[in-house]
Design a protein around this motif. Sequence first.
Motif, PDB file in Angstrom:
ATOM      1  N   GLY A  48      36.564  36.468  31.036  1.00 26.94           N
ATOM      2  CA  GLY A  48      36.831  36.180  32.436  1.00 26.94           C
ATOM      3  C   GLY A  48      38.048  36.908  32.968  1.00 26.94           C
ATOM      4  N   ILE A  49      38.783  37.641  32.122  1.00 20.65           N
ATOM      5  CA  ILE A  49      39.927  38.411  32.595  1.00 20.65           C
ATOM      6  C   ILE A  49      39.442  39.794  32.989  1.00 20.65           C
ATOM      7  CG2 ILE A  49      42.194  39.319  31.997  1.00 20.65           C
ATOM      8  CD1 ILE A  49      42.016  36.276  32.130  1.00 20.65           C
ATOM      9  N   LEU A  50      39.674  40.181  34.206  1.00 18.42           N
ATOM     10  CA  LEU A  50      39.150  41.448  34.674  1.00 18.42           C
ATOM     11  C   LEU A  50      39.817  42.616  33.968  1.00 18.42           C
ATOM     12  CD1 LEU A  50      38.866  40.880  38.502  1.00 18.42           C
ATOM     13  CD2 LEU A  50      37.035  40.999  36.853  1.00 18.42           C
ATOM     14  N   SER A  51      39.008  43.603  33.581  1.00 18.17           N
ATOM     15  CA  SER A  51      39.547  44.801  32.962  1.00 18.17           C
ATOM     16  C   SER A  51      40.213  45.668  34.015  1.00 18.17           C
ATOM     17  CB  SER A  51      38.425  45.568  32.260  1.00 18.17           C
ATOM     18  OG  SER A  51      37.457  45.975  33.200  1.00 18.17           O
ATOM     19  N   SER A  52      40.977  46.632  33.559  1.00 18.90           N
ATOM     20  CA  SER A  52      41.799  47.435  34.461  1.00 18.90           C
ATOM     21  C   SER A  52      41.005  48.139  35.548  1.00 18.90           C
ATOM     22  CB  SER A  52      42.618  48.445  33.649  1.00 18.90           C
ATOM     23  OG  SER A  52      43.403  49.243  34.500  1.00 18.90           O
TER      24      SER A  52
ATOM     25  N   PHE B 274      38.878  36.690  44.495  1.00 14.85           N
ATOM     26  CA  PHE B 274      37.858  37.427  43.763  1.00 14.85           C
ATOM     27  C   PHE B 274      37.587  36.749  42.418  1.00 14.85           C
ATOM     28  CE2 PHE B 274      40.100  40.251  46.555  1.00 14.85           C
ATOM     29  CZ  PHE B 274      39.141  41.093  47.083  1.00 14.85           C
ATOM     30  N   THR B 275      36.324  36.764  42.014  1.00 15.64           N
ATOM     31  CA  THR B 275      35.955  36.326  40.678  1.00 15.64           C
ATOM     32  C   THR B 275      35.026  37.367  40.077  1.00 15.64           C
ATOM     33  OG1 THR B 275      34.106  35.006  41.524  1.00 15.64           O
ATOM     34  CG2 THR B 275      36.205  33.867  41.162  1.00 15.64           C
TER      35      THR B 275
ATOM     36  N   LEU C  20      33.392  38.380  46.038  1.00 15.41           N
ATOM     37  CA  LEU C  20      34.413  38.238  47.069  1.00 15.41           C
ATOM     38  C   LEU C  20      34.159  36.935  47.820  1.00 15.41           C
ATOM     39  CD1 LEU C  20      36.666  39.264  48.977  1.00 15.41           C
ATOM     40  CD2 LEU C  20      34.946  40.748  50.053  1.00 15.41           C
ATOM     41  N   HIS C  21      35.167  36.045  47.819  1.00 13.17           N
ATOM     42  CA  HIS C  21      35.027  34.709  48.390  1.00 13.17           C
ATOM     43  C   HIS C  21      36.006  34.511  49.548  1.00 13.17           C
ATOM     44  CE1 HIS C  21      33.092  33.297  44.531  1.00 13.17           C
ATOM     45  NE2 HIS C  21      33.867  34.250  44.038  1.00 13.17           N
TER      46      HIS C  21
ATOM     47  N   GLN D 190      40.782  35.101  40.433  1.00 16.57           N
ATOM     48  CA  GLN D 190      40.635  33.901  39.614  1.00 16.57           C
ATOM     49  C   GLN D 190      40.150  34.320  38.237  1.00 16.57           C
ATOM     50  OE1 GLN D 190      38.460  30.651  41.229  1.00 16.57           O
ATOM     51  NE2 GLN D 190      39.822  30.388  42.973  1.00 16.57           N
ATOM     52  N   ALA D 191      40.904  33.966  37.213  1.00 17.23           N
ATOM     53  CA  ALA D 191      40.599  34.436  35.863  1.00 17.23           C
ATOM     54  C   ALA D 191      39.320  33.845  35.305  1.00 17.23           C
ATOM     55  CB  ALA D 191      41.758  34.114  34.924  1.00 17.23           C
TER      56      ALA D 191
END
Length: 345
Positions: free
Chosen positions: A7-11, A34-35, A43-44, A331-332
């Motif tokens: 759930g952690i976005l990559s670079s 963002f999630t 996009l929320h 949001q992670a």
Amino acid sequence: MLPSTSGILSSPYRDLIRLATLAPSGHNTQPWFFTQGDRCIHLHPDQSRRLPVVDPDDHALWISLGCALENLAIATRCTGFSPRIQPQLTTEHPVLSVYLEPSDIPPSPTDLALQEAISQRQSTRCAYDPREIPADHLQRLIQASQQTGVQVRLFSTPDAMAPFIAWVREGNRQQFSDRAFVEELMQWIRFSRREVQRHQDGIPSRAIGMPYVPRWLGKRLMTWFATPQSQAQQFEQRIHQSSALLLFIADHHDRPHWVNLGRSFQRVALTATSLDLKHAHLNMPCEVLSVRSQMQQHFELGNAQPLLLIRLGYANAMPRAPRRSLDAVIQARAMDDPSPSSPSE
């Protein structure tokens, strides 16, 4: 590289979102978060950042999300993806999803120019040099505005711009006579350098030509000098100092059309930036319902809604409005990936 399953976005995904957050928004509220989905960025709307006085139906909030969506679409095409945009706007938790499908198609010269303009674009709230905009530049702006369900009308002569003077004057008069409107506006003005650094949102006072001062003094200055009459006079001068005005019109008053209007405006704003043109909002007549109705009747729009008015011209850059950190807008946690129906892009 794909996002991690934790759930952690990559670079690369963070870089795309960073460009999305450089979009404009009402009072620079940045009303989004963002999630991550499966090879997708969602996009929320952030309802805690809505503007209930000036934007009670949230149309400006969704226009802002449309601007961020367009930035995201441009950036993904320039990063080796073919974005497939899936809006889900009638659900209890509306979302704009961008599915990232790898692509071997090189980005177009237009997209590369627009991506470069993303970090340079700003709402420039000063007086403009109203020299004439070359005809081919005006044509490029109109071409950039094309979006389903959105009309854009160009006004580039003094006679064509003249009717907007009365509408802008009346919109200013009504808004700055409304204590709730003024209070909401002042909540989002960052009067001191410390406030800018702490909040990383809102409108820095320097961006509207005021010095940095303590909040108590800034509010008094606004009360003394930002009167209905003074604001009406100032923005009447801004029209006289403009090279052109652009009016954005939504064919229907609903979320899909608001989002599309935001996408249309963002492409115009980025195209203007690439042409060394500055832009800023003159949105008072669109925000006051009685004045918006006058414009509808004048331009024989029927049920179509004139929702965004901007001025164009030449000027030096002003201080930039800040942006919140990526950690504040991402949001992670992973979210369930909505199942796409028919792609819209």
